[in-house]
Design a protein around this motif. Sequence first.
Motif, PDB file in Angstrom:
ATOM      1  N   THR A  23       0.824  -1.209   0.000  1.00 43.75           N
ATOM      2  CA  THR A  23       0.000   0.000   0.000  1.00 43.75           C
ATOM      3  C   THR A  23       0.864   1.267   0.000  1.00 43.75           C
ATOM      4  O   THR A  23       0.530   2.237  -0.683  1.00 43.75           O
ATOM      5  CB  THR A  23      -0.954   0.021   1.205  1.00 43.75           C
ATOM      6  N   ASP A  24       1.984   1.238   0.733  1.00 45.67           N
ATOM      7  CA  ASP A  24       2.870   2.408   0.729  1.00 45.67           C
ATOM      8  C   ASP A  24       3.491   2.629  -0.647  1.00 45.67           C
ATOM      9  O   ASP A  24       3.601   3.763  -1.116  1.00 45.67           O
ATOM     10  CB  ASP A  24       3.961   2.264   1.778  1.00 45.67           C
ATOM     11  N   GLY A  25       3.913   1.557  -1.295  1.00 50.55           N
ATOM     12  CA  GLY A  25       4.470   1.680  -2.643  1.00 50.55           C
ATOM     13  C   GLY A  25       3.445   2.151  -3.646  1.00 50.55           C
ATOM     14  O   GLY A  25       3.750   2.953  -4.540  1.00 50.55           O
ATOM     15  N   PHE A  26       2.204   1.677  -3.501  1.00 54.15           N
ATOM     16  CA  PHE A  26       1.134   2.120  -4.395  1.00 54.15           C
ATOM     17  C   PHE A  26       0.835   3.596  -4.184  1.00 54.15           C
ATOM     18  O   PHE A  26       0.658   4.345  -5.141  1.00 54.15           O
ATOM     19  CB  PHE A  26      -0.115   1.270  -4.158  1.00 54.15           C
ATOM     20  N   ARG A  27       0.826   4.041  -2.932  1.00 51.02           N
ATOM     21  CA  ARG A  27       0.597   5.454  -2.642  1.00 51.02           C
ATOM     22  C   ARG A  27       1.724   6.322  -3.203  1.00 51.02           C
ATOM     23  O   ARG A  27       1.465   7.400  -3.754  1.00 51.02           O
ATOM     24  CB  ARG A  27       0.501   5.686  -1.143  1.00 51.02           C
ATOM     25  N   LEU A  28       2.955   5.860  -3.054  1.00 50.54           N
ATOM     26  CA  LEU A  28       4.090   6.633  -3.554  1.00 50.54           C
ATOM     27  C   LEU A  28       4.060   6.740  -5.076  1.00 50.54           C
ATOM     28  O   LEU A  28       4.291   7.813  -5.635  1.00 50.54           O
ATOM     29  CB  LEU A  28       5.405   6.004  -3.090  1.00 50.54           C
ATOM     30  N   SER A  29       3.752   5.640  -5.758  1.00 53.80           N
ATOM     31  CA  SER A  29       3.714   5.690  -7.219  1.00 53.80           C
ATOM     32  C   SER A  29       2.538   6.530  -7.702  1.00 53.80           C
ATOM     33  O   SER A  29       2.669   7.267  -8.684  1.00 53.80           O
ATOM     34  CB  SER A  29       3.652   4.281  -7.809  1.00 53.80           C
ATOM     35  N   CYS A  30       1.400   6.477  -7.020  1.00 58.02           N
ATOM     36  CA  CYS A  30       0.278   7.354  -7.393  1.00 58.02           C
ATOM     37  C   CYS A  30       0.620   8.817  -7.135  1.00 58.02           C
ATOM     38  O   CYS A  30       0.219   9.699  -7.902  1.00 58.02           O
ATOM     39  CB  CYS A  30      -0.982   6.962  -6.619  1.00 58.02           C
ATOM     40  N   GLY A  31       1.362   9.087  -6.067  1.00 61.52           N
ATOM     41  CA  GLY A  31       1.803  10.454  -5.796  1.00 61.52           C
ATOM     42  C   GLY A  31       2.742  10.974  -6.867  1.00 61.52           C
ATOM     43  O   GLY A  31       2.656  12.140  -7.268  1.00 61.52           O
ATOM     44  N   LEU A  32       3.635  10.122  -7.348  1.00 54.94           N
ATOM     45  CA  LEU A  32       4.536  10.545  -8.426  1.00 54.94           C
ATOM     46  C   LEU A  32       3.770  10.800  -9.719  1.00 54.94           C
ATOM     47  O   LEU A  32       4.079  11.745 -10.451  1.00 54.94           O
ATOM     48  CB  LEU A  32       5.624   9.494  -8.639  1.00 54.94           C
ATOM     49  N   LEU A  33       2.777   9.966 -10.007  1.00 56.61           N
ATOM     50  CA  LEU A  33       1.952  10.213 -11.189  1.00 56.61           C
ATOM     51  C   LEU A  33       1.156  11.510 -11.028  1.00 56.61           C
ATOM     52  O   LEU A  33       0.999  12.265 -11.989  1.00 56.61           O
ATOM     53  CB  LEU A  33       1.008   9.039 -11.429  1.00 56.61           C
ATOM     54  N   ALA A  34       0.661  11.766  -9.822  1.00 52.68           N
ATOM     55  CA  ALA A  34      -0.063  13.017  -9.576  1.00 52.68           C
ATOM     56  C   ALA A  34       0.863  14.221  -9.736  1.00 52.68           C
ATOM     57  O   ALA A  34       0.446  15.263 -10.264  1.00 52.68           O
ATOM     58  CB  ALA A  34      -0.680  12.996  -8.183  1.00 52.68           C
ATOM     59  N   MET A  35       2.112  14.085  -9.290  1.00 50.62           N
ATOM     60  CA  MET A  35       3.080  15.166  -9.484  1.00 50.62           C
ATOM     61  C   MET A  35       3.336  15.407 -10.969  1.00 50.62           C
ATOM     62  O   MET A  35       3.448  16.558 -11.404  1.00 50.62           O
ATOM     63  CB  MET A  35       4.390  14.839  -8.778  1.00 50.62           C
ATOM     64  N   ALA A  36       3.431  14.322 -11.747  1.00 50.04           N
ATOM     65  CA  ALA A  36       3.649  14.476 -13.187  1.00 50.04           C
ATOM     66  C   ALA A  36       2.457  15.182 -13.835  1.00 50.04           C
ATOM     67  O   ALA A  36       2.642  16.054 -14.695  1.00 50.04           O
ATOM     68  CB  ALA A  36       3.875  13.112 -13.835  1.00 50.04           C
ATOM     69  N   ILE A  37       1.242  14.853 -13.395  1.00 48.77           N
ATOM     70  CA  ILE A  37       0.057  15.519 -13.936  1.00 48.77           C
ATOM     71  C   ILE A  37       0.041  16.991 -13.525  1.00 48.77           C
ATOM     72  O   ILE A  37      -0.264  17.874 -14.335  1.00 48.77           O
ATOM     73  CB  ILE A  37      -1.221  14.789 -13.471  1.00 48.77           C
ATOM     74  N   LEU A  38       0.386  17.255 -12.267  1.00 49.54           N
ATOM     75  CA  LEU A  38       0.432  18.643 -11.791  1.00 49.54           C
ATOM     76  C   LEU A  38       1.477  19.451 -12.545  1.00 49.54           C
ATOM     77  O   LEU A  38       1.222  20.594 -12.954  1.00 49.54           O
ATOM     78  CB  LEU A  38       0.723  18.667 -10.291  1.00 49.54           C
ATOM     79  N   PHE A  39       2.645  18.870 -12.758  1.00 51.88           N
ATOM     80  CA  PHE A  39       3.679  19.565 -13.517  1.00 51.88           C
ATOM     81  C   PHE A  39       3.217  19.823 -14.949  1.00 51.88           C
ATOM     82  O   PHE A  39       3.542  20.850 -15.544  1.00 51.88           O
ATOM     83  CB  PHE A  39       4.979  18.776 -13.532  1.00 51.88           C
ATOM     84  N   THR A  40       2.463  18.877 -15.519  1.00 47.99           N
ATOM     85  CA  THR A  40       1.954  19.067 -16.880  1.00 47.99           C
ATOM     86  C   THR A  40       0.974  20.233 -16.924  1.00 47.99           C
ATOM     87  O   THR A  40       0.986  21.033 -17.862  1.00 47.99           O
ATOM     88  CB  THR A  40       1.262  17.784 -17.367  1.00 47.99           C
ATOM     89  N   LEU A  41       0.125  20.325 -15.889  1.00 50.31           N
ATOM     90  CA  LEU A  41      -0.837  21.428 -15.862  1.00 50.31           C
ATOM     91  C   LEU A  41      -0.163  22.782 -15.660  1.00 50.31           C
ATOM     92  O   LEU A  41      -0.635  23.802 -16.158  1.00 50.31           O
ATOM     93  CB  LEU A  41      -1.864  21.193 -14.757  1.00 50.31           C
ATOM     94  N   LEU A  42       0.956  22.789 -14.932  1.00 51.88           N
ATOM     95  CA  LEU A  42       1.668  24.038 -14.671  1.00 51.88           C
ATOM     96  C   LEU A  42       2.715  24.369 -15.735  1.00 51.88           C
ATOM     97  O   LEU A  42       3.426  25.359 -15.589  1.00 51.88           O
ATOM     98  CB  LEU A  42       2.367  23.959 -13.314  1.00 51.88           C
ATOM     99  N   LEU A  43       2.806  23.559 -16.767  1.00 47.85           N
ATOM    100  CA  LEU A  43       3.917  23.642 -17.716  1.00 47.85           C
ATOM    101  C   LEU A  43       4.084  25.032 -18.335  1.00 47.85           C
ATOM    102  O   LEU A  43       5.175  25.563 -18.385  1.00 47.85           O
ATOM    103  CB  LEU A  43       3.748  22.592 -18.812  1.00 47.85           C
ATOM    104  N   GLY A  44       3.020  25.638 -18.779  1.00 45.97           N
ATOM    105  CA  GLY A  44       3.171  26.932 -19.444  1.00 45.97           C
ATOM    106  C   GLY A  44       3.076  28.130 -18.525  1.00 45.97           C
ATOM    107  O   GLY A  44       3.272  29.255 -18.969  1.00 45.97           O
TER     108      GLY A  44
END
Length: 87
Positions: A23-44
């Motif tokens: 569960t901790d590994g799943f949470r960490l990987s989902c957090g990294l994917l969420a960070m990638a999505i957030l960075f994509t939204l903030l890109l410009g």
Amino acid sequence: MQFLRTLFTNLRQMEPLTVTMLTDGFRLSCGLLAMAILFTLLLGHVGDYMTMLSNIKGAFSAAFGVFDATVIASLLGDLYIKERRRA
């Protein structure tokens, strides 16, 4: 259906430490994917374009590596705990 039934039966037999690691590994990987999505939204809007692009690629590629390593480590830990109990 047989695969899912076997999977859920095996999940019930796992050690609590293994379930916690998964569960901790799943949470960490989902957090990294969420960070990638957030960075994509903030890109410009924020900061340097190339820095944000490298952060997106790094977070996205690290998410799957973290999840794979967590699954392998938790299964090996589960096998080790069960083997030590048997001995």
